[in-house]
Scaffold this active site. Structure first.
Site, mmCIF file in Angstrom:
data_model
loop_
_atom_site.group_PDB
_atom_site.id
_atom_site.type_symbol
_atom_site.label_atom_id
_atom_site.label_comp_id
_atom_site.label_asym_id
_atom_site.label_seq_id
_atom_site.Cartn_x
_atom_site.Cartn_y
_atom_site.Cartn_z
ATOM 1 N N HIS A 381 0.671 -1.158 -0.091
ATOM 2 C CA HIS A 381 0.097 -0.007 0.040
ATOM 3 C C HIS A 381 0.764 1.407 -0.087
ATOM 4 O O HIS A 381 0.118 2.377 -0.250
ATOM 5 C CB HIS A 381 -1.063 -0.028 1.198
ATOM 6 C CG HIS A 381 -2.252 0.706 1.097
ATOM 7 N ND1 HIS A 381 -2.418 1.451 -0.280
ATOM 8 C CD2 HIS A 381 -3.302 0.715 1.603
ATOM 9 C CE1 HIS A 381 -3.870 1.840 -0.147
ATOM 10 N NE2 HIS A 381 -4.415 1.534 1.068
ATOM 11 N N ASP A 385 -2.126 2.281 -4.656
ATOM 12 C CA ASP A 385 -3.199 2.845 -4.326
ATOM 13 C C ASP A 385 -4.410 1.707 -4.245
ATOM 14 O O ASP A 385 -4.203 0.727 -5.488
ATOM 15 C CB ASP A 385 -3.611 4.089 -4.890
ATOM 16 C CG ASP A 385 -2.671 5.170 -4.626
ATOM 17 O OD1 ASP A 385 -2.120 5.032 -3.419
ATOM 18 O OD2 ASP A 385 -2.540 6.032 -5.364
#
Length: 410
Positions: A381, A385
């Site tokens: 992450h 995204d």
């Protein structure tokens, strides 16, 4: 004549030490020239160490699970025709002596004893039910004096040994288990533990799960397998998934990448080197199919079978177990409904393939049976995204649900 001291070989690639994962000999054992003495592990490659000479082993450097530095003494062998304890001279390597509380070589763990000075040398006489109870309780029957005919060990003898005046359990075979087995984590299992800990501690995972209709893919796969040549491997779902990945990566190259968080650099690769998480007798390894972008379905399947077989039988080379740019994790029929795969550090994405099941699907007018499969995928992450992760999986889904698109060159 002096003893021969075999040192830990230099396996190259900057490796400074190796872990001993298996001994084939112990002090006192005779050895032949070229006989395998031990197996050591560096990263995920296991290397067998043969003996350059014939003789008798007089000393080993470490227990299983311990590491030995490259070029440090590993095994000492009294060569044929030499004295076991040769005087030291310029050509002799001084051999470290084992600590008083540490055996010179690995020994099998002893069974628990109960204030018994020694074990009987003869095989104990006992009924199968008594033997089963003893095994489940972790008791060596050689410690017990039998009171039955001809010294036969009875249930009462076993009860008296474990807790005088009390019975261990009814003779129905249902017994309490009180043993604790301590298993030292060594070799590949220790490497796996280190890699998983590193990945989870340093990578914030985001997992995205999507349902995929593989009915048409399964029909196509069956037809292709029916018409395959003798020199072509049987197709599974994975080669189709690999080709779908290669096509999708062209549109989203950021998924085919590694992240050096210490340097703050993301490396995006043109080559698609797909790691395939594979279960082996020794544990989980990740053989790599290189340049999937340049391989056909059949070629991908053939290379996948080759590297997976090499990983399972332990013959895979170091370069076949490293260098992946993205990984697929699949447990086949054990794949479950969903999973949360751990990213293969330092990659930024892993695609989890779950099992195929037939489910009723509403087509607008009625429920019809369709073959469905979930993709459970994780992403770094810090780099990926959620929107991009979803878009990536949705594109793979479109290719899998309309498999003819996999074969269309862009």
């Amino acid at each position: 004549m002096t003893d021969f001291v075999l040192t830990m070989p230099d396996v190259g690639e900057g490796v400074a030490e190796a872990e001993v994962v298996e001994w084939h000999v112990k002090p006192g054992d005779p050895v032949r020239e070229d006989m395998v003495l031990a197996a050591v592990m560096t990263d995920k490659a296991t290397i067998e160490i043969p003996s350059p000479v014939a003789g008798v082993v007089t000393w080993v450097a470490a227990d299983v699970g311990e590491t030995v530095a490259v070029k440090a003494p590993l095994v000492r062998i009294a060569r044929e025709g030499s004295e076991i304890a040769a005087p030291a001279d310029a050509d002799t390597v001084e051999t470290p002596q084992p600590k008083p509380d540490q055996p010179a070589s690995p020994t099998a763990p002893s069974l628990p004893t109960k204030d018994v000075p020694g074990l009987k040398s003869q095989k104990p006489v006992a009924a199968p039910a008594v033997r089963r109870r003893a095994i489940e309780a972790g008791i060596d029957l050689r410690q017990i004096e039998g009171t039955g005919p001809a010294g036969r060990i009875t249930h009462e003898d076993l009860d008296s040994f474990t807790a005088p005046g009390k019975t261990l359990a009814e003779t129905s075979g249902l017994v309490k288990r009180t043993t604790v087995e301590e298993v030292k984590i060594t070799g590949l299992r220790r490497k796996i533990a280190e890699k998983m800990s590193l990945s989870v501690s340093r990578i914030p995972h985001i997992t995205y799960i999507e349902e995929v209709d593989v009915t048409d893919l399964e029909e196509l796969r069956a037809k292709m397998n029916e018409g395959r040549r003798d020199d072509q491997p049987k197709l599974t779902v994975l080669p189709f998934m690999m080709r779908a990945l290669a096509k999708t990566i062209v549109e989203q190259p950021g998924m085919n990448a590694t992240f050096d968080d210490a340097a703050g650099i993301v490396s995006r690769y043109g080559a698609v080197h797909i790691g395939i998480a594979t279960q082996t007798p020794a544990g989980l390894v990740v053989p790599v199919v290189r340049h999937v972008e340049a391989r056909s379905i059949w070629d991908s399947a053939k290379e996948l079978a080759r590297v997976a077989d090499a990983a399972r039988d332990g013959s895979a080379q170091r370069e076949e177990l490293s260098g992946s740019t993205i990984t697929i994790s699949s447990l086949g029929a054990l794949g479950g409904i969903a999973s949360t795969p751990v990213i293969n550090h330092p990659e930024v994405a892993i695609i989890g393939v779950n099992k195929i099941v037939t489910r009723p699907v509403w087509d607008g007018n009625q429920f019809i049976p369709r073959k469905m499969m979930n993709l459970s995928s994780s992403f770094d992450h810090r780099i990926v995204d959620g929107w991009d992760a979803a878009r990536f999986i949705q594109r793979i889904k479109a290719l899998i649900e309309t498999p003819a698109l996999i074969f269309i060159e862009s």
